[in-house]
Write an enzyme that holds these catalytic residues in place. Structure first.
Site, mmCIF file in Angstrom:
data_model
loop_
_atom_site.group_PDB
_atom_site.id
_atom_site.type_symbol
_atom_site.label_atom_id
_atom_site.label_comp_id
_atom_site.label_asym_id
_atom_site.label_seq_id
_atom_site.Cartn_x
_atom_site.Cartn_y
_atom_site.Cartn_z
ATOM 1 N N ASN A 1 1.162 1.244 -1.535
ATOM 2 C CA ASN A 1 1.528 2.341 -2.431
ATOM 3 C C ASN A 1 0.704 2.274 -3.729
ATOM 4 O OD1 ASN A 1 2.769 4.074 -4.272
ATOM 5 N ND2 ASN A 1 4.809 3.683 -3.450
ATOM 6 N N PRO A 2 -0.025 3.377 -4.056
ATOM 7 C CA PRO A 2 -0.904 3.340 -5.234
ATOM 8 C C PRO A 2 -0.173 3.021 -6.544
ATOM 9 C CG PRO A 2 -0.801 5.557 -4.264
ATOM 10 C CD PRO A 2 -0.102 4.632 -3.319
ATOM 11 N N ILE A 3 1.117 3.400 -6.678
ATOM 12 C CA ILE A 3 1.797 3.079 -7.941
ATOM 13 C C ILE A 3 2.561 1.756 -7.867
ATOM 14 C CG2 ILE A 3 1.967 5.450 -8.813
ATOM 15 C CD1 ILE A 3 5.030 5.200 -8.032
ATOM 16 N N GLU A 4 2.467 1.054 -6.741
ATOM 17 C CA GLU A 4 3.080 -0.268 -6.685
ATOM 18 C C GLU A 4 1.948 -1.307 -6.692
ATOM 19 O OE1 GLU A 4 7.500 0.447 -5.088
ATOM 20 O OE2 GLU A 4 5.977 0.859 -3.598
ATOM 21 N N MET A 5 1.535 -1.808 -5.528
ATOM 22 C CA MET A 5 0.463 -2.802 -5.564
ATOM 23 C C MET A 5 -0.924 -2.191 -5.358
ATOM 24 S SD MET A 5 2.501 -5.894 -3.721
ATOM 25 C CE MET A 5 1.358 -7.185 -4.128
#
Ligand code: HEC
Length: 226
Positions: free
Chosen positions: A37-41
């Site tokens: 996920n781009p907004i997580e890792m």
């Protein structure tokens, strides 16, 4: 910044689905999503393999457990297995249910009685006191959330604002509350539940008793996580 309140990983193994809208059936698929996920890792599972392979320890440990050593599936499997160990048993309430009548205060016992008689238990029940069914957030009052819950997964109109009923274990420690963090205190969360989910009015003292009961759900944090 994510756009949803991060759920605890403790006891997540006991939830029938993962995440608020239940899009992940199990811990493995959830862990996989987080890595990419781009907004997580914001990483790529395939690129992690060579990074981990550079570490002697990881190579040794993976090889000792998995026939094919460090691989995408094995990384995810190892994370999911680790999470299974993050359970917090032996809360005062667990002890109470096992027969230790003095494990919780008389105030908390009143709160537990209200939790049952007022209807909280209709949705929050089972080993995780929640985490085993979906329900609409906002039955008697509109929840007015920008998140649409199960609808985001199924695109079925009836699933708008339907969320996984969250576990109440360790709830005192996981402020803010609700999927969008709208409640800062446990008291506020219980008030919202009373109005939105039960369409009831509760006296101040009753709310306080329920809060006292909820505080007995703090379990023992496993050594592996300390
Ligand atoms: C009809 C089902 C239902 C009933 C009844 C119900 N709840 Fe809930 N509860 C939910 C759902 C669904 C959520 C998740 C709301 C959201 O989308 O953020 C929730 C969230 C919560 C939360 C916040 C959890 C967190 O991790 O943020 C608490 C605390 C809570 N409920 C306590 C109670 C109490 C106490 C009662 C009784 C007064 C009650 N609930 C009654 C379905 C219910």
């Amino acid at each position: 910044m994510g756009d949803i309140n991060t759920p605890t990983v403790y006891n997540s193994f006991y939830n029938f689905r993962q995440t608020w809208n239940g899009r992940n059936r199990d811990l493995a698929s959830q862990a996989f999503g987080v890595i990419e996920n781009p907004i997580e890792m914001g990483d790529d599972v395939n690129l992690i393999i060579p990074k981990l392979q550079k570490h002697r320890e990881y190579n040794k440990e993976f090889n000792s457990i998995y026939k094919d050593g460090i691989s995408k599936d094995n990384i995810i499997d190892a994370i999911a297995e680790f999470e299974k160990a993050l359970i917090t048993p032996n809360s005062p309430f667990d002890k109470f249910l096992r027969g230790d009548k003095d494990a919780i205060s008389s105030r908390a016992k009143d709160g537990y009685a209200l939790f049952k008689s007022k209807g909280c238990i209709l949705c929050h029940h089972g080993i995780n006191i929640g985490g085993n069914l979906y329900n609409r957030f906002g039955i008697y009052e509109e929840s007015n959330s920008s998140r649409l819950g199960r609808y985001e997964v199924t695109k079925n109109e009836d699933d708008k604002f339907v969320f996984k009923v969250p576990s109440l274990r360790n709830i005192e420690l996981t402020s803010p509350y609700m999927h969008d963090g709208r409640a800062k205190t446990l008291r506020e969360a219980v008030e919202i539940m009373t109005e939105y989910q039960l369409g009831r009015y509760m006296r101040e003292g009753e709310i306080d008793d329920i809060v006292e009961f909820l505080k007995t759900l703090n379990g023992k944090i496993p050594k592996i996580a300390r």
